[in-house]
Motif scaffolding. Structure first.
Motif, PDB file in Angstrom:
ATOM      1  N   ALA A 181       0.838  -1.195   0.000  1.00  0.00           N
ATOM      2  CA  ALA A 181       0.000   0.000   0.000  1.00  0.00           C
ATOM      3  C   ALA A 181       0.874   1.247   0.000  1.00  0.00           C
ATOM      4  O   ALA A 181       1.846   1.334   0.745  1.00  0.00           O
ATOM      5  N   HIS A 182       0.500   2.217  -0.827  1.00  0.00           N
ATOM      6  CA  HIS A 182       1.206   3.499  -0.851  1.00  0.00           C
ATOM      7  C   HIS A 182       0.950   4.259   0.451  1.00  0.00           C
ATOM      8  O   HIS A 182       1.868   4.841   1.030  1.00  0.00           O
ATOM      9  N   VAL A 183      -0.311   4.255   0.913  1.00  0.00           N
ATOM     10  CA  VAL A 183      -0.698   4.835   2.194  1.00  0.00           C
ATOM     11  C   VAL A 183      -1.598   3.833   2.902  1.00  0.00           C
ATOM     12  O   VAL A 183      -2.578   3.348   2.307  1.00  0.00           O
ATOM     13  N   SER A 184      -1.287   3.512   4.142  1.00  0.00           N
ATOM     14  CA  SER A 184      -2.099   2.552   4.899  1.00  0.00           C
ATOM     15  C   SER A 184      -3.483   3.124   5.176  1.00  0.00           C
ATOM     16  O   SER A 184      -3.615   4.276   5.610  1.00  0.00           O
ATOM     17  N   ASN A 185      -4.512   2.303   4.974  1.00  0.00           N
ATOM     18  CA  ASN A 185      -5.878   2.759   5.237  1.00  0.00           C
ATOM     19  C   ASN A 185      -6.202   2.795   6.731  1.00  0.00           C
ATOM     20  O   ASN A 185      -7.245   3.316   7.114  1.00  0.00           O
ATOM     21  N   VAL A 186      -5.320   2.275   7.567  1.00  0.00           N
ATOM     22  CA  VAL A 186      -5.525   2.295   9.016  1.00  0.00           C
ATOM     23  C   VAL A 186      -4.566   3.271   9.690  1.00  0.00           C
ATOM     24  O   VAL A 186      -4.975   4.102  10.508  1.00  0.00           O
ATOM     25  N   LEU A 187      -3.295   3.193   9.354  1.00  0.00           N
ATOM     26  CA  LEU A 187      -2.266   3.966  10.046  1.00  0.00           C
ATOM     27  C   LEU A 187      -1.903   5.261   9.335  1.00  0.00           C
ATOM     28  O   LEU A 187      -1.278   6.141   9.924  1.00  0.00           O
ATOM     29  N   GLY A 188      -2.267   5.368   8.071  1.00  0.00           N
ATOM     30  CA  GLY A 188      -1.894   6.552   7.312  1.00  0.00           C
ATOM     31  C   GLY A 188      -0.428   6.633   6.972  1.00  0.00           C
ATOM     32  O   GLY A 188       0.044   7.633   6.424  1.00  0.00           O
ATOM     33  N   SER A 189       0.331   5.589   7.284  1.00  0.00           N
ATOM     34  CA  SER A 189       1.771   5.599   7.016  1.00  0.00           C
ATOM     35  C   SER A 189       2.037   5.495   5.519  1.00  0.00           C
ATOM     36  O   SER A 189       1.340   4.785   4.797  1.00  0.00           O
ATOM     37  N   ARG A 190       3.052   6.217   5.074  1.00  0.00           N
ATOM     38  CA  ARG A 190       3.380   6.291   3.657  1.00  0.00           C
ATOM     39  C   ARG A 190       4.573   5.411   3.313  1.00  0.00           C
ATOM     40  O   ARG A 190       5.514   5.298   4.093  1.00  0.00           O
ATOM     41  N   LEU A 191       4.508   4.829   2.148  1.00  0.00           N
ATOM     42  CA  LEU A 191       5.570   3.956   1.648  1.00  0.00           C
ATOM     43  C   LEU A 191       6.552   4.760   0.800  1.00  0.00           C
ATOM     44  O   LEU A 191       6.148   5.618   0.009  1.00  0.00           O
ATOM     45  N   ASP A 192       7.829   4.472   0.967  1.00  0.00           N
ATOM     46  CA  ASP A 192       8.847   4.974   0.043  1.00  0.00           C
ATOM     47  C   ASP A 192       8.778   4.077  -1.197  1.00  0.00           C
ATOM     48  O   ASP A 192       9.468   3.060  -1.289  1.00  0.00           O
ATOM     49  N   VAL A 193       7.899   4.452  -2.129  1.00  0.00           N
ATOM     50  CA  VAL A 193       7.617   3.576  -3.272  1.00  0.00           C
ATOM     51  C   VAL A 193       8.851   3.383  -4.140  1.00  0.00           C
ATOM     52  O   VAL A 193       9.123   2.272  -4.613  1.00  0.00           O
ATOM     53  N   ALA A 194       9.594   4.444  -4.372  1.00  0.00           N
ATOM     54  CA  ALA A 194      10.768   4.326  -5.242  1.00  0.00           C
ATOM     55  C   ALA A 194      11.771   3.322  -4.675  1.00  0.00           C
ATOM     56  O   ALA A 194      12.352   2.523  -5.432  1.00  0.00           O
ATOM     57  N   ARG A 195      11.968   3.335  -3.363  1.00  0.00           N
ATOM     58  CA  ARG A 195      12.893   2.361  -2.775  1.00  0.00           C
ATOM     59  C   ARG A 195      12.311   0.949  -2.862  1.00  0.00           C
ATOM     60  O   ARG A 195      13.038  -0.014  -3.165  1.00  0.00           O
ATOM     61  N   ALA A 196      11.006   0.811  -2.613  1.00  0.00           N
ATOM     62  CA  ALA A 196      10.375  -0.507  -2.726  1.00  0.00           C
ATOM     63  C   ALA A 196      10.522  -1.044  -4.145  1.00  0.00           C
ATOM     64  O   ALA A 196      10.770  -2.243  -4.359  1.00  0.00           O
ATOM     65  N   ALA A 197      10.363  -0.163  -5.137  1.00  0.00           N
ATOM     66  CA  ALA A 197      10.519  -0.586  -6.534  1.00  0.00           C
ATOM     67  C   ALA A 197      11.941  -1.051  -6.801  1.00  0.00           C
ATOM     68  O   ALA A 197      12.170  -2.075  -7.467  1.00  0.00           O
ATOM     69  N   ASP A 198      12.916  -0.311  -6.291  1.00  0.00           N
ATOM     70  CA  ASP A 198      14.314  -0.687  -6.490  1.00  0.00           C
ATOM     71  C   ASP A 198      14.612  -2.053  -5.877  1.00  0.00           C
ATOM     72  O   ASP A 198      15.266  -2.902  -6.508  1.00  0.00           O
ATOM     73  N   VAL A 240      -6.175   9.169  11.166  1.00  0.00           N
ATOM     74  CA  VAL A 240      -5.759   8.997  12.560  1.00  0.00           C
ATOM     75  C   VAL A 240      -6.576   7.862  13.157  1.00  0.00           C
ATOM     76  O   VAL A 240      -7.801   7.958  13.272  1.00  0.00           O
ATOM     77  N   SER A 241      -5.911   6.766  13.528  1.00  0.00           N
ATOM     78  CA  SER A 241      -6.562   5.637  14.177  1.00  0.00           C
ATOM     79  C   SER A 241      -6.178   5.608  15.649  1.00  0.00           C
ATOM     80  O   SER A 241      -5.020   5.851  16.003  1.00  0.00           O
ATOM     81  N   PHE A 242      -7.158   5.301  16.490  1.00  0.00           N
ATOM     82  CA  PHE A 242      -6.905   5.348  17.931  1.00  0.00           C
ATOM     83  C   PHE A 242      -7.844   4.389  18.655  1.00  0.00           C
ATOM     84  O   PHE A 242      -8.794   3.852  18.067  1.00  0.00           O
ATOM     85  N   ALA A 243      -7.566   4.183  19.942  1.00  0.00           N
ATOM     86  CA  ALA A 243      -8.413   3.341  20.790  1.00  0.00           C
ATOM     87  C   ALA A 243      -8.534   3.990  22.154  1.00  0.00           C
ATOM     88  O   ALA A 243      -7.566   4.569  22.660  1.00  0.00           O
ATOM     89  N   MET A 244      -9.727   3.883  22.757  1.00  0.00           N
ATOM     90  CA  MET A 244      -9.961   4.384  24.119  1.00  0.00           C
ATOM     91  C   MET A 244      -9.934   3.219  25.087  1.00  0.00           C
ATOM     92  O   MET A 244     -10.551   2.175  24.830  1.00  0.00           O
ATOM     93  N   ASP A 245      -9.243   3.389  26.186  1.00  0.00           N
ATOM     94  CA  ASP A 245      -9.187   2.350  27.204  1.00  0.00           C
ATOM     95  C   ASP A 245     -10.603   2.022  27.690  1.00  0.00           C
ATOM     96  O   ASP A 245     -11.372   2.916  28.069  1.00  0.00           O
TER      97      ASP A 245
END
Length: 397
Positions: A163-180, A326-331
């Protein structure tokens, strides 16, 4: 708020769904539709309507031109060419297409490297198509660990699918490095771009990926249509995965000759109205400016994460620079209960596993609450969410 944020607030009036005064924080699931997209679909379904590709009459030719113009717009959005875009029913179908069709090119013993944060749509198709699945771990802050991927990849891998951007965490992938990394071992890289194209500028040549899949409905467009960008040499080598009208050159009972891509992968009458509305959505997003959208959403992410960090009963997941999510959890509060209480306050969030159950297992939670932004989101949406969280805590004690 900064200037990009203020500029985006001017567009809230473009979205009829917001007229009722609710706070929509579920854009990662499906973005609301601007009036421009609604109008384009209405015209296409109404006075402009005709079938495409087959008619010799003027109205059909006009509709065909409009439909193929939309394909050019979609291609341009990701820096591709018109004949490199296959219209599909969405990113899910696009990934299935590659898993099955490119899987036939690879043959037996096909092996794919996925990651722990993938959506089910980037897991199940590979399993069903008979690929052996390996799983790349995440870093401590929820990014795909490309150092680990480098160590895991071998010449046995024919595909890497991240995934380029996670649908849960919003974290982004360094796509160019993954391609390499993929190309070093002779593998191809497929990128799930569903969460990236609504908020990040994408150039498939610069990213150096081999396939890029995304959906219209997360891009402020209609449901039921998406796109697969693929390198032309790869598409040309892939057999069709569905048969019917429009994807053929000549048919006899003894055998069939197939059309060149992209028609080869578009069997049957296409989603004409949806395709034209898809093009209108691209126009709308580009008129707003992807850099401005990203800056606007980044400001909102920072504001919400900072507010949640001050609550000692809330855990926030993912990296600090998450893209629009933004994903989160309440105690002591299940996300479904939180979502129900927020709904009473006219706040719409997502609550559940977000079609990412392996990621939930990794996080050690059954579900999370997810607030996701769009270009129409604003500070008052965050304020309403925080008020609802405070109300929830008072209810649960």
């Amino acid at each position: 708020m900064d200037a990009p944020t203020l500029a985006r607030l001017e567009r809230r009036g473009d979205f009829p769904s917001l007229a009722s005064g609710w706070h929509y924080l579920d854009s990662a699931a499906s973005a609301l539709k601007p009036q421009a997209v609604i109008d384009a679909a209405t015209r296409a379904l109404g006075g402009d309507y005709a079938t495409v590709h087959r008619g010799v009459y003027a109205k059909s030719a006009e509709m065909t031109r409009a439909y193929e113009a939309a394909r050019r717009k979609v291609a341009g959005l990701v820096g591709g060419a018109e004949d490199e875009i296959v219209f599909t029913r969405g990113a899910t179908e696009a990934i299935n297409l590659v898993a099955y069709s490119y899987g036939q090119v690879v043959g037996t013993g096909r092996r794919v490297l996925l990651s722990q944060l993938e959506h089910h749509s980037n897991i199940v198709p590979w399993q069903l198509a008979g690929w052996q699945v390996d799983v790349c771990p995440l870093t401590a802050n929820g990014r795909i660990d490309l150092d680990a991927a480098e160590a895991m990849l071998t010449r046995d891998h024919a595909m890497v699918a991240f995934a380029h951007v996670s649908n849960v965490l919003g974290s982004r992938l360094d796509v160019a490095r993954a391609a390499d990394l993929a190309h070093r071992v002779g593998a191809k890289l497929l990128v799930d771009g569903c969460q990236a194209v609504p908020r990040l500028a994408v150039d498939v040549d610069a990213l150096d990926c081999d396939f890029y899949a995304f959906s219209a409905h997360k891009l402020y467009g209609p449901t039921g249509i998406g796109a697969l960008w693929g390198r032309p040499d790869l598409l040309a080598a892939m057999p069709p995965w569905q048969g019917g009208g429009a994807m053929i050159d000549r048919v006899t009972f003894e055998g069939t000759a197939f059309a060149a891509p992209p028609a080869r992968f578009e069997a049957g009458t296409p989603a004409i109205v949806e395709g034209i509305a898809f093009g209108a959505a691209v126009d709308y997003v580009l008129s707003a400016g992807l850099d401005a959208i990203h800056a606007h959403e980044a400001a909102l992410v920072d504001e919400l994460r900072e507010a949640l960090s001050r609550r000692n009963d809330v855990t926030v997941f993912g990296p600090a620079d998450s893209a629009g999510i933004v994903s989160f959890a309440m105690d002591g509060v299940h996300p479904h209960d939180l979502g129900t209480i927020l709904d009473e306050n006219r706040v719409a969030i997502r609550a559940g596993h977000h079609c990412a159950q392996p990621l939930m297992d990794h996080l050690g939670v059954p579900a999370t609450a997810r607030a996701s932004f769009g270009l129409y989101s604003a500070a008052d949406d965050i304020a309403a969410l925080l008020d609802g969280i405070d109300r929830t805590r008072r209810i649960f004690g």
